[in-house]
Design a protein around this motif. Structure first.
Motif, PDB file in Angstrom:
ATOM      1  N   GLU A 364      -1.920  -4.483 -28.063  1.00  0.00           N
ATOM      2  CA  GLU A 364      -2.122  -4.014 -26.730  1.00  0.00           C
ATOM      3  C   GLU A 364      -0.685  -3.210 -26.433  1.00  0.00           C
ATOM      4  N   LEU A 365      -1.253  -1.788 -25.893  1.00  0.00           N
ATOM      5  CA  LEU A 365      -0.153  -0.838 -25.532  1.00  0.00           C
ATOM      6  C   LEU A 365      -0.333  -1.036 -23.965  1.00  0.00           C
ATOM      7  N   GLY A 366       0.813  -0.546 -23.346  1.00  0.00           N
ATOM      8  CA  GLY A 366       0.820  -0.317 -21.800  1.00  0.00           C
ATOM      9  C   GLY A 366       0.568   0.790 -21.578  1.00  0.00           C
ATOM     10  N   VAL A 367       0.027   1.127 -20.440  1.00  0.00           N
ATOM     11  CA  VAL A 367       0.071   2.441 -19.906  1.00  0.00           C
ATOM     12  C   VAL A 367      -0.050   2.398 -18.364  1.00  0.00           C
ATOM     13  N   PHE A 368       0.812   3.355 -17.717  1.00  0.00           N
ATOM     14  CA  PHE A 368       1.134   3.553 -16.330  1.00  0.00           C
ATOM     15  C   PHE A 368       0.335   4.819 -15.963  1.00  0.00           C
ATOM     16  N   ALA A 369      -0.490   4.734 -15.012  1.00  0.00           N
ATOM     17  CA  ALA A 369      -1.174   6.002 -14.466  1.00  0.00           C
ATOM     18  C   ALA A 369      -0.850   5.857 -13.081  1.00  0.00           C
ATOM     19  N   GLN A 370      -0.449   7.211 -12.339  1.00  0.00           N
ATOM     20  CA  GLN A 370      -0.290   7.188 -11.080  1.00  0.00           C
ATOM     21  C   GLN A 370      -1.587   7.389 -10.366  1.00  0.00           C
ATOM     22  N   ASN A 371      -1.571   6.881  -9.259  1.00  0.00           N
ATOM     23  CA  ASN A 371      -2.875   6.659  -8.260  1.00  0.00           C
ATOM     24  C   ASN A 371      -2.882   7.787  -7.557  1.00  0.00           C
ATOM     25  N   ARG A 372      -3.920   8.609  -7.919  1.00  0.00           N
ATOM     26  CA  ARG A 372      -4.030  10.218  -7.340  1.00  0.00           C
ATOM     27  C   ARG A 372      -5.519  10.053  -6.438  1.00  0.00           C
ATOM     28  N   GLY A 373      -6.169   8.814  -6.268  1.00  0.00           N
ATOM     29  CA  GLY A 373      -7.204   8.847  -5.671  1.00  0.00           C
ATOM     30  C   GLY A 373      -8.535   8.806  -6.389  1.00  0.00           C
ATOM     31  N   GLY A 374      -8.418   8.697  -7.516  1.00  0.00           N
ATOM     32  CA  GLY A 374      -9.554   8.825  -8.655  1.00  0.00           C
ATOM     33  C   GLY A 374      -9.938   7.361  -8.949  1.00  0.00           C
ATOM     34  N   ASP A 375     -11.084   7.012  -9.519  1.00  0.00           N
ATOM     35  CA  ASP A 375     -11.527   5.765  -9.838  1.00  0.00           C
ATOM     36  C   ASP A 375     -10.567   5.263 -10.814  1.00  0.00           C
ATOM     37  N   LEU A 376     -10.361   3.743 -10.650  1.00  0.00           N
ATOM     38  CA  LEU A 376      -9.602   3.166 -11.765  1.00  0.00           C
ATOM     39  C   LEU A 376     -10.606   2.744 -12.848  1.00  0.00           C
ATOM     40  N   MET A 377      -9.704   2.708 -14.060  1.00  0.00           N
ATOM     41  CA  MET A 377     -10.609   1.988 -15.171  1.00  0.00           C
ATOM     42  C   MET A 377     -10.553   0.475 -14.942  1.00  0.00           C
ATOM     43  N   ARG A 378     -11.542  -0.219 -15.862  1.00  0.00           N
ATOM     44  CA  ARG A 378     -11.756  -1.336 -15.545  1.00  0.00           C
ATOM     45  C   ARG A 378     -11.757  -2.155 -16.957  1.00  0.00           C
ATOM     46  N   PRO A 379     -11.550  -3.506 -16.953  1.00  0.00           N
ATOM     47  CA  PRO A 379     -11.492  -3.941 -18.347  1.00  0.00           C
ATOM     48  C   PRO A 379     -12.870  -4.014 -18.905  1.00  0.00           C
ATOM     49  N   GLY A 380     -12.689  -3.648 -20.270  1.00  0.00           N
ATOM     50  CA  GLY A 380     -13.935  -3.580 -20.962  1.00  0.00           C
ATOM     51  C   GLY A 380     -14.176  -1.896 -21.165  1.00  0.00           C
ATOM     52  N   ASP A 381     -13.435  -1.010 -20.532  1.00  0.00           N
ATOM     53  CA  ASP A 381     -13.999   0.304 -20.656  1.00  0.00           C
ATOM     54  C   ASP A 381     -13.117   0.566 -21.915  1.00  0.00           C
ATOM     55  N   ALA A 382     -13.940   1.801 -22.812  1.00  0.00           N
ATOM     56  CA  ALA A 382     -13.407   2.538 -23.915  1.00  0.00           C
ATOM     57  C   ALA A 382     -12.520   3.845 -23.434  1.00  0.00           C
ATOM     58  N   VAL A 383     -11.700   3.755 -23.697  1.00  0.00           N
ATOM     59  CA  VAL A 383     -10.660   5.033 -23.421  1.00  0.00           C
ATOM     60  C   VAL A 383     -10.031   5.627 -24.816  1.00  0.00           C
ATOM     61  N   GLY A 384      -9.501   6.744 -24.563  1.00  0.00           N
ATOM     62  CA  GLY A 384      -8.614   7.514 -25.496  1.00  0.00           C
ATOM     63  C   GLY A 384      -7.349   7.573 -25.087  1.00  0.00           C
ATOM     64  N   LEU A 385      -6.181   7.584 -25.974  1.00  0.00           N
ATOM     65  CA  LEU A 385      -4.959   7.486 -25.481  1.00  0.00           C
ATOM     66  C   LEU A 385      -4.201   8.574 -26.281  1.00  0.00           C
ATOM     67  N   SER A 386      -3.327   9.422 -25.582  1.00  0.00           N
ATOM     68  CA  SER A 386      -2.608  10.378 -26.387  1.00  0.00           C
ATOM     69  C   SER A 386      -1.272  10.717 -25.662  1.00  0.00           C
ATOM     70  N   TRP A 387      -0.290  11.120 -26.394  1.00  0.00           N
ATOM     71  CA  TRP A 387       1.056  11.471 -25.916  1.00  0.00           C
ATOM     72  C   TRP A 387       1.677  12.656 -26.784  1.00  0.00           C
ATOM     73  N   ASP A 388       2.564  13.318 -26.104  1.00  0.00           N
ATOM     74  CA  ASP A 388       3.158  14.631 -26.620  1.00  0.00           C
ATOM     75  C   ASP A 388       4.326  13.836 -27.596  1.00  0.00           C
TER      76      ASP A 388
END
Length: 408
Positions: A364-388
């Motif tokens: 498990e990796l932790g991700v902090f996303a700033q809340n800017r009014g968009g829809d939240l991800m939900r458990p079970g959602d498939a996602v892609g992660l990236s970083w500089d």
């Protein structure tokens, strides 16, 4: 602030131990903004327990310095040795170039503020602040008491007793009582630990303001990471009796050099891997294989350029996107630091949302996303992660990736 006495007060856990009456304020040294503190190979041994390993530390005059670490790490013992309340088992302590290792506490140019304010309950605020000056028979004690009551903004409460004050107000009285004796170094041992969150943050600002105004050397012991980072010019992270890393708060946060610092100072994702390229001067980036995933770390942000490493990245530095919605079309240069996973947990915290994402081979990796009014991800959602790669760091792969996770 005037001329500082050659000898000032120290404190004990029960209250203020003041200079002896015969130590008159006529003994003075040139005005200064505080004194430099130098510890050289200082060690403290209690029977078979090494509370403080051999430690070297220099705190420049006028700096706000923090000793940060979990309970039992040796930070308070270090402070008590500086105060003269504990005797070092080895090493030397110098204040302003003077060896004070064998001096008793009342002869050291320091004062200490503790978590327990140790105010005299039968005295008024003004009498508490003036106590040390009157005992030392300082002639202008009234004017100096007024000056320091103004410094901590308590003129309007001068005639009240401690029991009539809030916790934050009592702490300011304790500060004024310590500062009025004009020590060269002010020691603060968990001074805000008894306050609630709101008062603690207010007092953090107050302490910074006061330190900037008086210009003394402040050494602040705390286990609160946010407190240390928001107040200190520099800090030292301690663990098991030794200093793990010293530097500016932003430097330690963005570029930790040990797994303990990475985990204790905020949160980190640490992933075990092996350097597969770039380790022999063939470019600015190290290439790392971690369970089949390809990562890149700038060479100057890595402790080791060969062999086993821990690749680290802070949760807020990770970009997360829904699978199939741009996660496979990332900015050029970022592609090597890209993994796919599944959201397992979502925690809304107001300003941001904390996600836990399961990545095959990495856990498990932790991700902090700033809340800017968009829809939240939900458990079970498939996602892609990236970083500089500029936001990643590399640690010694022999270290425990969980070090510091549960330290309090």
């Amino acid at each position: 602030m005037g001329r500082l006495p050659a000898t000032t007060s120290s404190e004990t856990a029960r209250g203020t131990v003041l200079a002896r009456p015969e130590q008159q304020a006529t003994e003075e040294r040139p005005p200064s903004g505080g004194a430099e503190l130098v510890l050289h190979r200082v060690r403290k041994q209690f029977a078979d327990f090494a509370a403080v390993q051999p430690t070297d530390l220099t705190v420049p005059a006028g700096e706000f310095f923090a000793l940060l670490g979990p309970s039992g790490c040796g930070k308070t013992t270090t402070l008590r040795m500086v105060a003269g309340l504990e005797t070092p088992s080895a090493g030397t302590i110098r204040i302003g170039g003077r060896d004070v290792t064998s001096l008793p506490s009342y002869k050291r140019p320091v004062n200490t503020v503790f978590q327990s304010y140790a105010l005299f309950p039968h005295m008024s605020v003004k009498e508490n602040v003036a106590f040390g000056l009157r005992r030392r028979r300082v002639r202008d004690w009234k004017a100096r008491t007024e000056e320091f009551l103004g410094l901590v903004e308590l003129h309007h409460l001068a005639d009240r007793r401690p029991a009539q004050l809030s916790g934050g107000q009592q702490q300011r009285v304790a500060l004024a009582r310590a500062l009025v004796n004009e020590p060269e170094i002010l020691l603060l041992d968990e001074p805000l630990g008894a306050l609630d969150m709101k008062l603690r943050r207010q007092m953090q600002s107050e302490l910074k303001r006061i330190q900037a105004e008086v210009g003394l050397t402040f050494i602040h012991v705390t286990h609160d990471q946010e407190e240390a980072m928001s107040m200190a010019d520099r800090l030292a992270v301690m663990n098991e009796g030794r200093i793990e890393q010293i530097g500016r708060p932003e430097d330690l946060y963005h570029l930790p050099r040990t797994a303990f610092v990475a985990n204790f100072l905020g949160r980190s994702n640490l992933m075990a891997g092996t350097v597969t390229g770039g380790g022999q001067g063939s470019g600015p980036l190290l290439e790392v294989d971690a369970s089949g995933h390809r990562f890149a770390v700038h060479r100057d942000r890595a402790v080791s350029a060969t062999g086993q490493v821990l690749v680290g990245v802070r949760p807020e530095k990770i970009d997360m996107r829904p699978a199939g919605a741009g996660a496979d079309r990332l900015t050029a240069g970022w592609g090597i630091n890209r993994v796919a996973g599944t959201v397992t947990d979502v925690a809304f915290t107001g300003v941001s949302t904390e996600y836990r994402v399961e990545v095959p081979g990495l856990g498990e990796l932790g991700v902090f996303a700033q809340n800017r009014g968009g829809d939240l991800m939900r458990p079970g959602d498939a996602v892609g992660l990236s970083w500089d790669p500029a936001h990643a760091f590399g640690l010694d792969g022999q270290q425990d990736a969980a070090a510091g996770d549960d330290a309090v």
